[in-house]
Design an enzyme around this catalytic site. Structure first.
Site, PDB file in Angstrom:
ATOM      1  N   ASN A   1     -23.257  27.173 -40.388  1.00 17.25           N
ATOM      2  CA  ASN A   1     -22.881  28.391 -41.110  1.00 17.25           C
ATOM      3  C   ASN A   1     -21.991  27.942 -42.262  1.00 17.25           C
ATOM      4  O   ASN A   1     -20.819  27.635 -42.065  1.00 17.25           O
ATOM      5  CB  ASN A   1     -22.125  29.320 -40.149  1.00 17.25           C
TER       6      ASN A   1
ATOM      7  N   ARG B   1     -27.408  29.856 -40.794  1.00 19.33           N
ATOM      8  CA  ARG B   1     -27.142  31.249 -41.124  1.00 19.33           C
ATOM      9  C   ARG B   1     -27.319  31.402 -42.639  1.00 19.33           C
ATOM     10  O   ARG B   1     -26.689  30.694 -43.422  1.00 19.33           O
ATOM     11  CB  ARG B   1     -25.711  31.593 -40.758  1.00 19.33           C
TER      12      ARG B   1
ATOM     13  N   HIS C   1     -24.476  41.520 -41.457  1.00 24.26           N
ATOM     14  CA  HIS C   1     -23.989  41.272 -40.085  1.00 24.26           C
ATOM     15  C   HIS C   1     -25.119  41.427 -39.065  1.00 24.26           C
ATOM     16  O   HIS C   1     -24.888  41.700 -37.894  1.00 24.26           O
ATOM     17  CB  HIS C   1     -22.832  42.231 -39.700  1.00 24.26           C
TER      18      HIS C   1
ATOM     19  N   ARG D   1     -11.950  43.409 -49.177  1.00 24.29           N
ATOM     20  CA  ARG D   1     -12.962  44.160 -49.939  1.00 24.29           C
ATOM     21  C   ARG D   1     -12.752  45.657 -49.711  1.00 24.29           C
ATOM     22  O   ARG D   1     -12.389  46.060 -48.602  1.00 24.29           O
ATOM     23  CB  ARG D   1     -14.369  43.758 -49.475  1.00 24.29           C
TER      24      ARG D   1
ATOM     25  N   GLU E   1     -23.066  35.065 -32.861  1.00 27.47           N
ATOM     26  CA  GLU E   1     -24.119  34.902 -33.869  1.00 27.47           C
ATOM     27  C   GLU E   1     -24.783  33.530 -33.759  1.00 27.47           C
ATOM     28  O   GLU E   1     -25.983  33.391 -33.977  1.00 27.47           O
ATOM     29  CB  GLU E   1     -23.517  35.098 -35.267  1.00 27.47           C
TER      30      GLU E   1
END
Ligand code: ADP
Length: 399
Positions: free
Chosen positions: A9, A93, A181, A241, A379
């Protein structure tokens, strides 16, 4: 020695990795995980076994890891020392699979070229995700590599969910509500039948609350709506964000404030959200401990938006049976979970304080209408599973 699979990742300043062993029954077990962080600034390599043993913890000369691609060579060199045999496959990923990729893909030069065309859709993430793929493809063209996309799980959305009220030409060139996600939501959906069988096939909202935050509406284990849209800027407020924002604010920044494109991009990705609101920190732990009223306001705002967006997703689902908290904040903060449940008490959400303090998995009070859970996301395991499945398929032994 069992076969091993490597999951990567890669972000702008780090490459995270996890090594899985493939058991005789194809069961995947994590052996170790680590990362090279501070790429281009002060690179540092760290890894620990699944039992918590520190395997490596050392600075890396900046000349060896000035960028993500060269940092990959550092990780590879360490893996060659640490492992008796190289991994049989590598799963990556990748944030963006564009409008087409609704499933993981085996990577070759052609697929890589296609993934590069999605860089304008995720300019801050996609190039970093692709750098290790390119480096490995060059160094080991025979290596079995798989890309798993954060957008793929949402590709079954109805067209109503994917459109903006914009002319069709923009839709055709890829300006769509993709949702992100997805690997996390797939991880939760895959665990629901075992942990929460009574809601697994029903209407469920999953709140992924980490440094990035979004929520997903699941029906029958499939995503039907997401709070994130074209980019990972939309929806809930996050660490840095803003989440949902009137497009007019961006016009204002460009015109009245005279900010250029780079300045606005930096501002929206790094200076807003909890950090911007509080003026203190992007970290929920720091805000929870602070006595500054701005910290309390930022957290109240965060919870208010989670509750509001829940209403938005409930309208898409036309009902709600279950709610799942996951990721750094969702898995670890009973205070935030309790505050969200309090705001959603009108919907039938009520927590058992003790179960909530112990992080569940079931945290709703007995008899509460909404079954509420805390489920850790994984994940990397989702990526490892997909990678193994495609490897076996290529070997002709898929079930
Ligand atoms: P990512 O993997 O995207 O970096 P995580 O899912 O690990 O993000 O979430 C990181 C965030 O989780 C941190 O910014 C922090 O605010 C939050 N977090 C971690 N532990 C706790 C905790 N005990 N209480 C509240 N928030 C926490």
């Amino acid at each position: 020695m069992a076969e091993t699979l490597l999951v990567l990742n890669a972000g702008s300043s780090s490459i995270k990795f996890e090594l899985f062993a493939v058991g005789p029954d194809e069961r995947l077990t994590s052996r170790f995980e680590g990362q090279i962080e501070g790429i281009g600034v002060a690179p540092h390599l760290i890894a620990q076994s699944h039992t918590g043993e520190r395997l490596v913890d050392r600075p890396v000369p900046l000349t060896q890891a000035p960028d993500v691609e060269s940092a990959m060579a550092v990780v590879e060199a360490w893996l060659a020392e640490a492992l008796p045999a190289p991994p049989v496959a590598v799963g990556h990923r990748v944030v963006h699979g564009g409008p087409l990729y609704a499933a993981p893909m085996v990577i070759d030069a052609e697929v890589l070229a296609q993934l590069e065309t999605f860089v304008p859709l995720a300019p801050l993430h996609q190039p970093n995700n692709l750098a290790p793929i390119r480096a490995l493809l060059r160094a080991h063209p025979e290596l079995f590599q798989v890309a798993c996309f954060d957008t793929a799980f949402h590709r079954g959305h109805p067209p109503l969910a994917d459109r903006f009220a914009l002319p069709e030409t923009l839709w055709a060139e890829g300006v769509r509500r993709y949702g992100f996600h997805g690997l996390s939501y797939e991880s939760i959906a895959s665990r629901l039948p075992e942990i929460a069988p009574e809601i697994a096939q029903k209407k469920v909202i999953v709140a992924h609350l980490g440094s990035g935050c979004s929520m997903c509406a699941l029906e029958g284990g499939r995503s039907i709506e997401s709070t994130m849209g074209f980019t990972a800027l939309d929806g809930l407020p996050m660490g840095t964000r803003p989440g949902q924002l009137d497009a007019g604010v961006v016009l204002y920044l460009l015109s009245a404030k005279g900010m250029d494109l780079q300045a606005v991009e930096h501002f929206l990705y790094h200076e807003c959200g909890l950090k911007g609101l509080s003026g203190i920190s992007n970290d929920v732990r720091v805000l929870l401990e602070s006595t500054d009223p701005r910290a309390a306001f930022a957290l109240e705002f965060f919870v208010y938006k989670i509750a509001q967006m829940t209403g938005w997703l409930v309208a898409a689902l036309e009902g709600l049976d279950g709610f799942v908290f996951t990721a750094g904040i969702g898995e670890n903060s009973p205070t935030i979970r309790a505050a969200v449940a309090h705001r959603l008490r009108w919907l039938g959400m009520e927590l058992d304080p003790e179960a909530n303090a112990q992080h569940g998995p079931l945290i709703s009070a007995k008899g509460a209408r909404i079954r509420t859970y805390v489920i850790p996301t994984d994940e990397e395991l989702v990526i490892a599973r997909h990678t193994l499945a495609l490897l076996r398929k290529s070997q002709g032994s898929a079930p």
